[in-house]
Write a protein that holds these residues in place. Structure first.
Motif, PDB file in Angstrom:
ATOM      1  N   GLN A   1       0.795  -1.219   0.000  1.00 22.22           N
ATOM      2  CA  GLN A   1       0.000   0.000   0.000  1.00 22.22           C
ATOM      3  C   GLN A   1       0.834   1.279   0.000  1.00 22.22           C
ATOM      4  N   TYR A   2       1.674   1.480   1.012  1.00 19.53           N
ATOM      5  CA  TYR A   2       2.434   2.727   1.150  1.00 19.53           C
ATOM      6  C   TYR A   2       3.838   2.435   1.657  1.00 19.53           C
ATOM      7  N   TYR A   3       4.769   3.306   1.302  1.00 19.25           N
ATOM      8  CA  TYR A   3       6.113   3.202   1.846  1.00 19.25           C
ATOM      9  C   TYR A   3       6.659   4.586   2.175  1.00 19.25           C
ATOM     10  N   MET A   4       7.597   4.590   3.100  1.00 14.93           N
ATOM     11  CA  MET A   4       8.336   5.789   3.467  1.00 14.93           C
ATOM     12  C   MET A   4       9.814   5.424   3.420  1.00 14.93           C
ATOM     13  N   LYS A   5      10.604   6.246   2.735  1.00 19.16           N
ATOM     14  CA  LYS A   5      12.050   6.051   2.714  1.00 19.16           C
ATOM     15  C   LYS A   5      12.669   7.028   3.710  1.00 19.16           C
ATOM     16  N   PHE A   6      13.828   6.682   4.230  1.00 20.80           N
ATOM     17  CA  PHE A   6      14.405   7.470   5.309  1.00 20.80           C
ATOM     18  C   PHE A   6      15.257   8.631   4.855  1.00 20.80           C
ATOM     19  N   ASP A   7      15.361   8.835   3.530  1.00 26.26           N
ATOM     20  CA  ASP A   7      15.952  10.086   3.050  1.00 26.26           C
ATOM     21  C   ASP A   7      14.886  11.167   2.983  1.00 26.26           C
ATOM     22  N   GLU A   8      13.612  10.780   3.149  1.00 25.28           N
ATOM     23  CA  GLU A   8      12.484  11.710   3.194  1.00 25.28           C
ATOM     24  C   GLU A   8      11.530  11.281   4.309  1.00 25.28           C
ATOM     25  N   PRO A   9      11.974  11.308   5.560  1.00 28.30           N
ATOM     26  CA  PRO A   9      11.108  10.830   6.646  1.00 28.30           C
ATOM     27  C   PRO A   9       9.805  11.612   6.712  1.00 28.30           C
ATOM     28  N   GLY A  10       8.716  10.876   6.896  1.00 28.85           N
ATOM     29  CA  GLY A  10       7.392  11.492   6.965  1.00 28.85           C
ATOM     30  C   GLY A  10       6.703  11.607   5.623  1.00 28.85           C
ATOM     31  N   GLN A  11       7.407  11.404   4.526  1.00 30.77           N
ATOM     32  CA  GLN A  11       6.818  11.463   3.183  1.00 30.77           C
ATOM     33  C   GLN A  11       6.408  10.050   2.761  1.00 30.77           C
ATOM     34  N   TRP A  12       5.109   9.848   2.610  1.00 28.60           N
ATOM     35  CA  TRP A  12       4.592   8.531   2.241  1.00 28.60           C
ATOM     36  C   TRP A  12       4.260   8.496   0.758  1.00 28.60           C
ATOM     37  N   TYR A  13       4.530   7.349   0.147  1.00 29.80           N
ATOM     38  CA  TYR A  13       4.256   7.143  -1.271  1.00 29.80           C
ATOM     39  C   TYR A  13       3.333   5.947  -1.434  1.00 29.80           C
ATOM     40  N   LYS A  14       2.348   6.098  -2.334  1.00 28.34           N
ATOM     41  CA  LYS A  14       1.415   5.012  -2.624  1.00 28.34           C
ATOM     42  C   LYS A  14       2.098   4.009  -3.558  1.00 28.34           C
ATOM     43  N   ILE A  15       1.854   2.741  -3.309  1.00 28.91           N
ATOM     44  CA  ILE A  15       2.394   1.665  -4.135  1.00 28.91           C
ATOM     45  C   ILE A  15       1.282   1.145  -5.026  1.00 28.91           C
TER      46      ILE A  15
END
Length: 134
Positions: free
Chosen positions: A117-131
């Protein structure tokens, strides 16, 4: 660059120190997202559910020098229909998954019944992306 073998080795360590207990029984709330990296670093057992396992993996990966843009906290629906959280690592063009239900890390494409469903990478903490599961 950290290899998939490095990722598996870390997963094995965390998996062997982990005991499952849902947040409502462990902390008295439905969701409590926290890391137990300090416990793992001290080689101590910890109790949590899938999100605690995943955040612990993510924090330890960052401590060990994994690239922030390759480490992901991922929310999905597991094959049993329940909400689930896992740790992802992008390596060699593949996203590998570490989670509390399996002793081995795996290519996320090997779980066709999971709905990513969603992921967050740690170079952009708090920014969620839909899968998209296409």
């Amino acid at each position: 660059m950290k290899t998939i073998d490095d990722f598996q080795s870390l997963h094995t360590k965390v998996f062997n120190l982990f005991e499952y207990k849902h947040d409502d029984k462990n902390y008295g709330v439905m969701e409590d997202w926290r890391s137990h990296a300090s416990s793992v670093n001290e080689n101590k057992m910890f109790t949590d559910d899938c999100d605690g396992f995943a955040f612990t993996m993510c924090e330890l990966m960052l401590e060990q020098g994994y690239p922030k843009d390759k480490v992901m906290f991922i929310v999905c629906t597991a094959d049993n229909g329940e909400g689930h959280a896992v740790c992802g690592y992008s390596c060699d063009g593949t996203t590998y998954i570490s989670e509390n239900n399996y002793t081995r890390v795996y290519d996320w494409n090997s779980k066709p019944l999971y709905k990513w469903q969603y992921y967050m990478k740690f170079d952009e903490p708090g920014q969620w992306y839909k899968i998209t599961n296409d």
